[in-house]
Design an enzyme around this catalytic site. Structure first.
Site, PDB file in Angstrom:
ATOM      1  N   TYR A 142       0.823  -1.212   0.000  1.00 32.63           N
ATOM      2  CA  TYR A 142       0.000   0.000   0.000  1.00 32.63           C
ATOM      3  C   TYR A 142       0.857   1.261   0.000  1.00 32.63           C
ATOM      4  O   TYR A 142       0.451   2.293  -0.524  1.00 32.63           O
ATOM      5  CB  TYR A 142      -0.930   0.031   1.223  1.00 32.63           C
ATOM      6  CG  TYR A 142      -2.247  -0.678   1.022  1.00 32.63           C
ATOM      7  CD1 TYR A 142      -2.283  -2.039   0.729  1.00 32.63           C
ATOM      8  CD2 TYR A 142      -3.453   0.003   1.129  1.00 32.63           C
ATOM      9  CE1 TYR A 142      -3.488  -2.695   0.552  1.00 32.63           C
ATOM     10  CE2 TYR A 142      -4.664  -0.650   0.954  1.00 32.63           C
ATOM     11  CZ  TYR A 142      -4.684  -1.993   0.670  1.00 32.63           C
ATOM     12  OH  TYR A 142      -5.874  -2.632   0.485  1.00 32.63           O
ATOM     13  N   LYS A 193       3.152 -15.281   1.998  1.00 33.42           N
ATOM     14  CA  LYS A 193       3.501 -16.134   0.858  1.00 33.42           C
ATOM     15  C   LYS A 193       5.016 -16.281   0.840  1.00 33.42           C
ATOM     16  O   LYS A 193       5.706 -15.756  -0.042  1.00 33.42           O
ATOM     17  CB  LYS A 193       2.995 -15.493  -0.442  1.00 33.42           C
ATOM     18  CG  LYS A 193       1.496 -15.618  -0.675  1.00 33.42           C
ATOM     19  CD  LYS A 193       1.059 -16.977  -1.214  1.00 33.42           C
ATOM     20  CE  LYS A 193       1.507 -17.193  -2.653  1.00 33.42           C
ATOM     21  NZ  LYS A 193       1.154 -18.575  -3.123  1.00 33.42           N
ATOM     22  N   ASP A 226      -2.920 -18.001   0.177  1.00 28.75           N
ATOM     23  CA  ASP A 226      -3.917 -18.578  -0.734  1.00 28.75           C
ATOM     24  C   ASP A 226      -4.633 -19.750  -0.076  1.00 28.75           C
ATOM     25  O   ASP A 226      -5.858 -19.896  -0.164  1.00 28.75           O
ATOM     26  CB  ASP A 226      -3.267 -18.999  -2.062  1.00 28.75           C
ATOM     27  CG  ASP A 226      -2.072 -19.915  -1.893  1.00 28.75           C
ATOM     28  OD1 ASP A 226      -1.511 -19.997  -0.773  1.00 28.75           O
ATOM     29  OD2 ASP A 226      -1.668 -20.566  -2.878  1.00 28.75           O
ATOM     30  N   ASP A 250      -6.502  -7.142   3.611  1.00 22.92           N
ATOM     31  CA  ASP A 250      -7.611  -6.487   2.905  1.00 22.92           C
ATOM     32  C   ASP A 250      -8.505  -7.548   2.267  1.00 22.92           C
ATOM     33  O   ASP A 250      -9.735  -7.531   2.417  1.00 22.92           O
ATOM     34  CB  ASP A 250      -7.027  -5.553   1.838  1.00 22.92           C
ATOM     35  CG  ASP A 250      -8.112  -4.840   1.056  1.00 22.92           C
ATOM     36  OD1 ASP A 250      -9.075  -4.357   1.684  1.00 22.92           O
ATOM     37  OD2 ASP A 250      -7.999  -4.760  -0.185  1.00 22.92           O
ATOM     38  N   ASP A 254     -12.391  -9.275   3.599  1.00 29.12           N
ATOM     39  CA  ASP A 254     -13.630  -9.266   2.799  1.00 29.12           C
ATOM     40  C   ASP A 254     -14.220 -10.672   2.716  1.00 29.12           C
ATOM     41  O   ASP A 254     -15.444 -10.850   2.757  1.00 29.12           O
ATOM     42  CB  ASP A 254     -13.372  -8.726   1.382  1.00 29.12           C
ATOM     43  CG  ASP A 254     -13.690  -7.236   1.272  1.00 29.12           C
ATOM     44  OD1 ASP A 254     -13.550  -6.525   2.287  1.00 29.12           O
ATOM     45  OD2 ASP A 254     -14.088  -6.779   0.179  1.00 29.12           O
TER      46      ASP A 254
END
Ligand code: IPM
Ligand code: MG
Length: 370
Positions: A142, A193, A226, A250, A254
């Protein structure tokens, strides 16, 4: 009684509508003599751009820095699709997070029993769910530099975003997660990751070392981001606290929101470090949902995430955890009694509007306080 300095930044879209219901609850708290607030209001997002040509004015930033806590509604909308990148509505939100150093973003996902059928997942998968996503909020891709689009001069452009994390950033967010886990079910799942990203390698290393040094009593596991996304929809109740970086947080939050029935249900807290001199910390509270321009102005938005965000402010900024518990109980109560905004409606069931939902929550608070 202490007076709490509260800055309301309602923002765009449904922001003002759901913030109006927060004001209703604030009015109730004051009328009952439970808390006293000095409330200020200002602009953020597209509305600030319309008024000042910037997504947040310097004056509003000063007010934000002076406040004990900020409540933010939502920013953005198609009206501002073509404003300069630096002035886009989201830039106001990101400036607040960065300049106030709100590095710890707490996003609890709780499935109220009455809403287990509103989720797109099966009841047994989500019923009783209570997880907490701890998202790093001031670092990573970000904010990392360089962040730019270069013209390569051959008809091609090159876009660059930079994912960057320093040891101290991972360490401090890890501490927040471990501390919170100790107050819950004592388990932390750290997610990155490390199989493709150097920042993931360092993330895993720092969290592992922190755990061994100061938090060996907490159960720690690592999951690739993932795979964690998949596990969140497969069997989310395996999780307690999930700690992850800005971008993965983020996305994963969701996903987590849908486990609770609707994005309209999730509050969040963004916290800075505690100042050793004053014992205070900068803090901003906001719903995880966006400005929902498609339903703005129609009085049908769900105000629960916004009211829940006020509850988090009472808990984390004002030492009023019991009052926050009462707000949570009032929300559970109105849901159990069948009050539903459109986003969480039961098939064929009745729907209430934003104001009706706010009024029902206040009426329930009255009942719980009788
Ligand atoms: C969130 C939002 C923001 C983010 C947007 C509005 C910039 O999606 O708070 O999750 O990406 O952090
Ligand atoms: Mg988001």
């Amino acid at each position: 009684m202490a007076t709490h300095k509260l800055l309301l930044l309602a923002g765009d879209g449904i922001g003002p509508e759901v913030m109006a219901e927060v004001k209703r609850v604030i009015g109730w708290l004051e009328a009952r003599g439970i808390a006293a607030f000095a409330v200020e209001e200002d602009l953020v997002g597209g509305c600030a751009y319309d008024a000042h040509g910037a997504a947040i004015s310097d004056a509003a930033m000063e007010r934000a820095k002076a406040a004990d806590a900020i409540l933010l509604g939502a920013v953005g909308g198609p009206k501002w699709a073509n404003v300069p990148y630096e002035a886009r509505p989201e830039a106001g939100l990101l400036r607040l997070r960065k300049e106030l150093a709100l590095f710890a973003n707490l996003r609890p996902a709780l499935c109220y029993p009455a809403l287990a059928d509103a989720s797109s997942l099966k009841r047994e998968v989500v019923e009783g769910l209570d997880i907490l996503i701890v998202r790093e909020l001031t670092g990573g891709v970000y904010f990392g530099e360089p962040k730019t689009i270069l013209d390569l001069g051959n008809g091609q452009k090159r876009a660059i975003d930079t994912q960057v994390y320093d040891t101290y950033e991972i360490d401090r967010i890890g501490r927040v997660a471990f501390e919170l886990a100790r107050t819950r079910r004592n388990k932390v799942t750290s997610s990155e990751k490390h199989n493709v990203m150097r920042s993931g390698v360092l993330w895993k290393e720092v969290i592992t070392a922190l755990h061994a040094k100061d938090y060996a009593d907490v159960e720690l596991e690592h999951q690739l981001a993932d795979s964690l996304a998949m596990q969140l929809v497969r069997w989310p109740k395996q999780f307690d606290v999930i700690v992850t970086d800005n971008l993965f947080g983020d996305i994963l939050s969701d996903i987590a929101s849908m486990l609770t029935g609707s994005l309209g249900m999730l509050p969040s807290a963004s916290l800075g470090a505690v100042d050793p001199a004053t014992g205070k910390r900068a803090a901003m509270y906001e719903p995880v949902h966006g400005s929902a321009p498609d339903i703005a102005g129609r009085g049908i938005a769900n105000p629960i995430a916004m009211i829940g965000s006020l509850g988090m402010a009472l808990r984390y900024s004002f030492g009023l955890g019991e009052v926050a518990d009462k707000i949570d109980a009032a929300i559970a109560g109105v849901l159990a009694a069948g009050h539903r905004t459109a986003d969480i409606r039961a098939p064929g069931g009745p729907i209430v509007g934003t104001q009706d939902m706010g009024a029902a929550i206040v009426a329930e608070l009255d009942k719980l306080s009788a």
